[in-house]
Design an enzyme around this catalytic site. Structure first.
Site, PDB file in Angstrom:
ATOM      1  N   GLU A  61       0.801  -1.223   0.000  1.00  0.00           N
ATOM      2  CA  GLU A  61       0.000   0.000   0.000  1.00  0.00           C
ATOM      3  C   GLU A  61       0.838   1.280   0.000  1.00  0.00           C
ATOM      4  OE1 GLU A  61      -3.973   0.044   1.688  1.00  0.00           O
ATOM      5  OE2 GLU A  61      -3.090   1.180   3.348  1.00  0.00           O
ATOM      6  N   LYS A  63       0.739   4.694   1.332  1.00  0.00           N
ATOM      7  CA  LYS A  63      -0.005   5.270   2.454  1.00  0.00           C
ATOM      8  C   LYS A  63       0.840   6.325   3.153  1.00  0.00           C
ATOM      9  CE  LYS A  63      -2.552   3.378   6.442  1.00  0.00           C
ATOM     10  NZ  LYS A  63      -2.728   2.161   7.275  1.00  0.00           N
ATOM     11  N   LYS A 123      -8.028   2.408  -2.843  1.00  0.00           N
ATOM     12  CA  LYS A 123      -8.315   2.243  -1.419  1.00  0.00           C
ATOM     13  C   LYS A 123      -8.980   3.523  -0.945  1.00  0.00           C
ATOM     14  CE  LYS A 123      -7.119  -0.731   1.780  1.00  0.00           C
ATOM     15  NZ  LYS A 123      -6.429  -0.208   2.911  1.00  0.00           N
ATOM     16  N   GLU A 172     -14.358  -5.730   2.593  1.00  0.00           N
ATOM     17  CA  GLU A 172     -13.694  -5.692   3.899  1.00  0.00           C
ATOM     18  C   GLU A 172     -14.668  -5.930   5.053  1.00  0.00           C
ATOM     19  OE1 GLU A 172     -10.597  -2.736   4.642  1.00  0.00           O
ATOM     20  OE2 GLU A 172     -11.762  -2.114   6.385  1.00  0.00           O
ATOM     21  N   ASN A 193     -10.094  -6.865   8.147  1.00  0.00           N
ATOM     22  CA  ASN A 193      -9.313  -5.752   8.670  1.00  0.00           C
ATOM     23  C   ASN A 193      -9.168  -5.923  10.177  1.00  0.00           C
ATOM     24  OD1 ASN A 193      -7.974  -3.391   9.097  1.00  0.00           O
ATOM     25  ND2 ASN A 193      -9.587  -2.037   8.308  1.00  0.00           N
ATOM     26  N   GLU A 223      -5.674  -7.893   6.580  1.00  0.00           N
ATOM     27  CA  GLU A 223      -5.380  -6.473   6.422  1.00  0.00           C
ATOM     28  C   GLU A 223      -5.030  -5.823   7.759  1.00  0.00           C
ATOM     29  OE1 GLU A 223      -9.088  -5.715   3.267  1.00  0.00           O
ATOM     30  OE2 GLU A 223      -8.774  -4.401   4.974  1.00  0.00           O
ATOM     31  N   SER A 224      -4.045  -4.953   7.725  1.00  0.00           N
ATOM     32  CA  SER A 224      -3.682  -4.052   8.822  1.00  0.00           C
ATOM     33  C   SER A 224      -2.863  -4.725   9.923  1.00  0.00           C
ATOM     34  CB  SER A 224      -4.906  -3.410   9.487  1.00  0.00           C
ATOM     35  OG  SER A 224      -5.632  -2.661   8.559  1.00  0.00           O
TER      36      SER A 224
HETATM   37  O1  LIG Z   1      -0.774   0.253   7.508  1.00  0.00           O
HETATM   38  P1  LIG Z   1      -1.244  -1.127   7.842  1.00  0.00           P
HETATM   39  O2  LIG Z   1      -1.510  -1.346   9.296  1.00  0.00           O
HETATM   40  O3  LIG Z   1      -0.349  -2.182   7.239  1.00  0.00           O
HETATM   41  O4  LIG Z   1      -2.688  -1.323   7.143  1.00  0.00           O
HETATM   42  C1  LIG Z   1      -2.852  -1.342   5.739  1.00  0.00           C
HETATM   43  C2  LIG Z   1      -4.352  -1.402   5.395  1.00  0.00           C
HETATM   44  O5  LIG Z   1      -4.874  -2.607   5.871  1.00  0.00           O
HETATM   45  C3  LIG Z   1      -5.101  -0.224   5.973  1.00  0.00           C
HETATM   46  O6  LIG Z   1      -4.563   0.922   5.388  1.00  0.00           O
HETATM   47  C4  LIG Z   1      -6.595  -0.289   5.727  1.00  0.00           C
HETATM   48  C5  LIG Z   1      -7.375  -1.384   5.816  1.00  0.00           C
HETATM   49  N1  LIG Z   1      -8.667  -1.063   5.524  1.00  0.00           N
HETATM   50  C6  LIG Z   1      -8.728   0.225   5.254  1.00  0.00           C
HETATM   51  C7  LIG Z   1      -9.819   1.004   4.868  1.00  0.00           C
HETATM   52  C8  LIG Z   1      -9.600   2.318   4.600  1.00  0.00           C
HETATM   53  C9  LIG Z   1      -8.349   2.887   4.744  1.00  0.00           C
HETATM   54  C10 LIG Z   1      -7.255   2.133   5.115  1.00  0.00           C
HETATM   55  C11 LIG Z   1      -7.437   0.793   5.369  1.00  0.00           C
END
Ligand SMILES: O=P(O)(O)OC[C@@H](O)[C@@H](O)c1c[nH]c2ccccc12
Length: 275
Positions: A61, A63, A123, A172, A193, A223-224
């Site tokens: 990503e 970001k 995204k 998601e 997520n 995710e995340s």
């Molecule tokens: O930075 P991280 O913790 O690796 O996460 C990425 C991604 O999963 C996260 O940006 C995200 C997951 N779902 C979202 C929905 C909207 C905005 C952002 C996100």
């Protein structure tokens, strides 16, 4: 005092801002004109064969910031980062296009599209069909649809329309109940997520808890909060087909090496054949 379910969550606040920005863009470029742009855009790529393949695949990503962490990285030229992700072997690249909290833009997406051949995920917080057309016009191949941000009927409609545009929706969820809603909408690519967008809390056990509810044949994305190769290996054991990683990749010195390390950590995971 018990929390009232109707209290405005962080997600509600983000979506309110997204709707304001969207209204301005719709004024500037009516849907008909946007459709004309899409007619001149190369067809979307299908990321599913690679995402279903053996090993854990990486969606990397772009970001700059997030509501939970604030500033993450400057990223003056997103094409430089995207090229590093592609070089490392990312199966897809996620480009944040939300402006207020994540400091992204459709311009970032267009620039990355021109720079790499990799499938691209828009995204953002998609709430109307206009945003699907925008995603396609900017060269996206996938779009994020967040179950918590849509009612089930809207979700199903946006899912169907995205598919009709050739887009692959990443749907998601954050909990077990949302999996049913995602599947009812037709999801074939489901992201769990770990962060609850209503509170911004990370629940590290979310993937392990929710993934067993996702049927075989549906591709599972974690995710995340993926920090390192050890996290990828754990998620592989828990049945992840794909990891979506932002912070850990934008903060590392060498994003190509980091993507490669993550791929190596998940290399043992089996392929997931279609239903
Ligand atoms: O930075 P991280 O913790 O690796 O996460 C990425 C991604 O999963 C996260 O940006 C995200 C997951 N779902 C979202 C929905 C909207 C905005 C952002 C996100």
């Amino acid at each position: 005092m018990p929390a009232t379910p109707r209290a405005a969550s962080v997600l509600d606040e983000i979506i309110a801002g997204v709707r304001e920005d969207l209204a301005a863009r719709e004024q500037a470029l009516p849907l008909d004109a946007l459709r004309d742009l899409v007619a001149d855009t190369a067809p979307a790529l299908d990321p599913m064969p690679v995402l279903r393949g053996p090993g854990v695949q990486v969606i990397a990503e772009v970001k700059r910031a997030s509501p939970s962490k604030g500033h993450l990285a400057d990223i003056p030229d997103p094409t430089v980062l995207a090229a590093r992700y592609a070089e490392g072997g990312a199966a897809a690249i996620s480009v944040l296009t939300e402006q207020r909290r994540f400091k992204g833009s459709l311009e970032d997406l267009r620039a990355v599209r021109a720079a790499v051949p990799t499938p691209l995920l828009r995204k953002d917080f998609l709430v109307t069909s206009y945003q699907l057309w925008e995603a396609r016009a900017a060269g996206a191949d996938l779009v994020l649809l967040i179950v918590a941000g849509l009612d089930p009927h809207e979700l199903a409609e946006l899912h169907a329309e995205a598919v009709s545009l050739g887009l692959t929706p990443l749907v998601e969820v954050h909990d077990e109940d949302e999996v049913g809603v995602a599947l009812d909408a037709g999801a074939r690519l489901v992201g769990v997520n770990a962060r609850d967008l209503r509170t911004l809390e990370v629940h590290r056990d979310a993937f392990a808890r929710v993934a067993p509810r996702i049927p075989d044949g549906v591709v599972r994305v974690a995710e995340s909060g993926v920090r390192d190769a050890a996290d990828v290996a754990d998620l592989a054991d828990q049945g992840a087909d794909v990891v979506l990683v932002g912070e850990a990749l934008v903060r590392t010195g060498d994003p190509a090496v980091a993507v490669r390390d993550f791929l190596a950590a998940g290399a043992g995971a089996p392929a997931r054949p279609p239903l």
